[in-house]
Design a protein around this motif. Sequence first.
Motif, PDB file in Angstrom:
ATOM      1  N   LEU A   1     -18.146 -43.680  16.555  1.00 51.45           N
ATOM      2  CA  LEU A   1     -17.191 -43.592  16.485  1.00 51.45           C
ATOM      3  C   LEU A   1     -15.947 -43.605  17.661  1.00 51.45           C
ATOM      4  O   LEU A   1     -14.733 -44.075  18.292  1.00 51.45           O
ATOM      5  CB  LEU A   1     -16.651 -42.853  15.239  1.00 51.45           C
ATOM      6  CG  LEU A   1     -15.360 -42.218  14.736  1.00 51.45           C
ATOM      7  CD1 LEU A   1     -14.883 -43.322  14.200  1.00 51.45           C
ATOM      8  CD2 LEU A   1     -15.778 -41.202  14.250  1.00 51.45           C
ATOM      9  N   VAL A   2     -16.762 -42.335  18.225  1.00 53.18           N
ATOM     10  CA  VAL A   2     -16.008 -42.496  19.960  1.00 53.18           C
ATOM     11  C   VAL A   2     -15.631 -43.849  20.265  1.00 53.18           C
ATOM     12  O   VAL A   2     -14.683 -43.900  21.242  1.00 53.18           O
ATOM     13  CB  VAL A   2     -16.658 -41.054  20.932  1.00 53.18           C
ATOM     14  CG1 VAL A   2     -15.894 -40.835  21.738  1.00 53.18           C
ATOM     15  CG2 VAL A   2     -16.573 -39.846  19.583  1.00 53.18           C
ATOM     16  N   ALA A   3     -16.919 -44.865  20.684  1.00 53.82           N
ATOM     17  CA  ALA A   3     -16.766 -45.193  21.418  1.00 53.82           C
ATOM     18  C   ALA A   3     -16.081 -46.373  21.220  1.00 53.82           C
ATOM     19  O   ALA A   3     -14.978 -47.059  21.557  1.00 53.82           O
ATOM     20  CB  ALA A   3     -17.749 -46.221  21.482  1.00 53.82           C
ATOM     21  N   ASP A   4     -15.449 -47.352  19.708  1.00 51.77           N
ATOM     22  CA  ASP A   4     -14.724 -47.883  18.691  1.00 51.77           C
ATOM     23  C   ASP A   4     -13.174 -47.665  18.946  1.00 51.77           C
ATOM     24  O   ASP A   4     -12.629 -47.839  18.992  1.00 51.77           O
ATOM     25  CB  ASP A   4     -15.426 -47.588  17.005  1.00 51.77           C
ATOM     26  CG  ASP A   4     -16.985 -48.172  17.230  1.00 51.77           C
ATOM     27  OD1 ASP A   4     -17.143 -49.315  17.836  1.00 51.77           O
ATOM     28  OD2 ASP A   4     -16.991 -48.665  16.216  1.00 51.77           O
TER      29      ASP A   4
ATOM     30  N   MET B   1      -9.256 -51.545  14.212  1.00 50.26           N
ATOM     31  CA  MET B   1     -10.579 -51.328  15.021  1.00 50.26           C
ATOM     32  C   MET B   1     -11.054 -52.813  15.160  1.00 50.26           C
ATOM     33  O   MET B   1     -10.987 -53.007  14.388  1.00 50.26           O
ATOM     34  CB  MET B   1     -11.282 -50.302  13.870  1.00 50.26           C
ATOM     35  CG  MET B   1     -11.483 -49.363  13.610  1.00 50.26           C
ATOM     36  SD  MET B   1     -11.692 -48.103  14.785  1.00 50.26           S
ATOM     37  CE  MET B   1     -13.315 -47.521  14.933  1.00 50.26           C
ATOM     38  N   PRO B   2     -12.017 -52.575  16.472  1.00 52.49           N
ATOM     39  CA  PRO B   2     -11.645 -53.961  16.722  1.00 52.49           C
ATOM     40  C   PRO B   2     -13.038 -54.973  16.697  1.00 52.49           C
ATOM     41  O   PRO B   2     -13.888 -53.890  15.739  1.00 52.49           O
ATOM     42  CB  PRO B   2     -11.712 -53.828  18.601  1.00 52.49           C
ATOM     43  CG  PRO B   2     -12.881 -51.803  18.541  1.00 52.49           C
ATOM     44  CD  PRO B   2     -11.971 -51.664  17.558  1.00 52.49           C
ATOM     45  N   ALA B   3     -13.340 -56.229  16.661  1.00 51.24           N
ATOM     46  CA  ALA B   3     -14.552 -56.742  16.401  1.00 51.24           C
ATOM     47  C   ALA B   3     -15.878 -56.205  17.288  1.00 51.24           C
ATOM     48  O   ALA B   3     -15.946 -55.353  18.064  1.00 51.24           O
ATOM     49  CB  ALA B   3     -14.221 -57.923  16.828  1.00 51.24           C
ATOM     50  N   GLY B   4     -16.960 -55.682  16.609  1.00 46.53           N
ATOM     51  CA  GLY B   4     -18.062 -55.368  16.825  1.00 46.53           C
ATOM     52  C   GLY B   4     -17.966 -54.178  16.572  1.00 46.53           C
ATOM     53  O   GLY B   4     -19.414 -53.086  16.686  1.00 46.53           O
ATOM     54  N   SER B   5     -17.234 -53.233  15.683  1.00 48.34           N
ATOM     55  CA  SER B   5     -16.977 -51.374  15.778  1.00 48.34           C
ATOM     56  C   SER B   5     -17.935 -51.784  14.005  1.00 48.34           C
ATOM     57  O   SER B   5     -18.514 -52.808  14.166  1.00 48.34           O
ATOM     58  CB  SER B   5     -15.414 -50.984  15.757  1.00 48.34           C
ATOM     59  OG  SER B   5     -15.248 -51.780  14.123  1.00 48.34           O
TER      60      SER B   5
ATOM     61  N   GLU C   1      -9.451 -44.074   8.905  1.00 48.55           N
ATOM     62  CA  GLU C   1     -10.324 -44.809   7.819  1.00 48.55           C
ATOM     63  C   GLU C   1     -11.039 -44.388   8.041  1.00 48.55           C
ATOM     64  O   GLU C   1     -12.357 -44.150   7.467  1.00 48.55           O
ATOM     65  CB  GLU C   1      -9.635 -46.228   7.260  1.00 48.55           C
ATOM     66  CG  GLU C   1      -8.476 -46.396   6.215  1.00 48.55           C
ATOM     67  CD  GLU C   1      -8.473 -47.911   5.974  1.00 48.55           C
ATOM     68  OE1 GLU C   1      -7.599 -48.499   5.556  1.00 48.55           O
ATOM     69  OE2 GLU C   1      -8.659 -48.502   6.948  1.00 48.55           O
ATOM     70  N   ALA C   2     -11.868 -45.383   9.237  1.00 46.81           N
ATOM     71  CA  ALA C   2     -13.125 -45.434   9.746  1.00 46.81           C
ATOM     72  C   ALA C   2     -13.554 -44.199   9.884  1.00 46.81           C
ATOM     73  O   ALA C   2     -14.599 -43.079  10.052  1.00 46.81           O
ATOM     74  CB  ALA C   2     -13.181 -46.175  11.366  1.00 46.81           C
ATOM     75  N   ALA C   3     -12.867 -43.246  10.948  1.00 47.64           N
ATOM     76  CA  ALA C   3     -12.725 -41.807  10.869  1.00 47.64           C
ATOM     77  C   ALA C   3     -13.372 -40.470   9.367  1.00 47.64           C
ATOM     78  O   ALA C   3     -14.461 -39.902   9.338  1.00 47.64           O
ATOM     79  CB  ALA C   3     -11.720 -40.877  11.358  1.00 47.64           C
ATOM     80  N   ALA C   4     -12.847 -41.383   8.207  1.00 50.58           N
ATOM     81  CA  ALA C   4     -12.475 -40.246   7.273  1.00 50.58           C
ATOM     82  C   ALA C   4     -14.562 -41.107   6.982  1.00 50.58           C
ATOM     83  O   ALA C   4     -14.871 -40.325   5.906  1.00 50.58           O
ATOM     84  CB  ALA C   4     -11.569 -41.327   6.108  1.00 50.58           C
TER      85      ALA C   4
END
Length: 406
Positions: free
Chosen positions: A171-174, A202-206, A215-218
Amino acid sequence: PELLPCPRVRSTPTMAAAAHASRRSGRSLLDALAAASRSAIATRRFGTRAGVDRVPPGAIARARGVSSSAPSQRAARDKAAELAMIKDLREKTGAPLMDVKKALSAASFDPEAAYAELRTRGLAAASKKAGRVAAEGLVGVSVSACGQRAAIVEVNAETDFVSRNEQFLKLVADVSNAAVAATGVADADGLVDTHALENLAMPAGSVSPGATVAEAAAATAASVRENIKVRRAYIMTASGAGEVLGHYVHGAVASGAAAGRQAGLVRVSSRDGGDVSVEKARGVANKVAMHAVAVAPRFLDPEGIPEDVVAGEMAILHAQIEGSGKPANVVEKIVVGKMRKFHEETCLTKQKFVMDDSMTVEKFVDGEVNGLVVSRFARLKVGEGIEVQVKDFAAEVAATVADTAA
């Protein structure tokens, strides 16, 4: 009327064999049914055996000429399919095993419905945890392929244990990659507004391409069962005309990882705007970033100190000295000297260089590459400025158990 005798039909060997096979098959079926009946009656009356042999599994099916292995094979195939669905859904969501099994059972093993159920349940759980203090976590750095853009982000979790979780690291990297790819979201100082940060794509590859950072953090919070907060980010750019970026990560969680407890970004520039050796300038910028992380300057240089900060510091110094009975001109000289000391303590360019305290940072930079100056820096430390509530250990364990049960 008189009954006429039936004509006698002579039996042939083929007919005799057919009749024998029919009688034998019938006897086998009747024998199997009778044995099953006796076994069932004896079991109900006297227990499992009761002196009566049970019918071997599949005896009746074999007597009828039907294979008894087909149902067990179908059951094995169904079980394997269920296990595969559980494995796939767990890898996709990162949810605990029991939650995945419950969701699939409730959805009659429909993977899409189970996935939606897990997301709904996870987001609800994440919203419950949103009020809890998250002061641990990591600071991540990402640099664009061209080297002209860099981003530094802080993502918080509740415990250091989760900070080292693979999902959290991803998540941190994304998020840092999303920040470095974003344009037009930072202010003049490079700070990204919290609302804008949470709404970055969020970028492609995430793990969640196309989803927002929030949303990704949730989703990660639902998986690791802690409050996850994307707190702040800085974006730094270099024009390419004598400007070079450098960075440093302190306390990296893994070898080569661009995430740790602290990190710094630095931009160095040619004073006259001319070209510089990129490799050498980057090496200088990396060392200055290390200094920034180690010494934690508040400002870049004396000219960059806000006026209200200068006025407040001057007022404090005058209040300390005015009661001494010294003449006004002496007091003024003392104030100037103390302000110089304030600059040396708080301004990056005026601080003693951490690798060689015989010179200041600005002298080190100019000495390494003639005409090079530090034009910008950013430093982040995990949890800095977050008020942490100290809890009783027993109460914390009880709260965790109650949360897990819920």
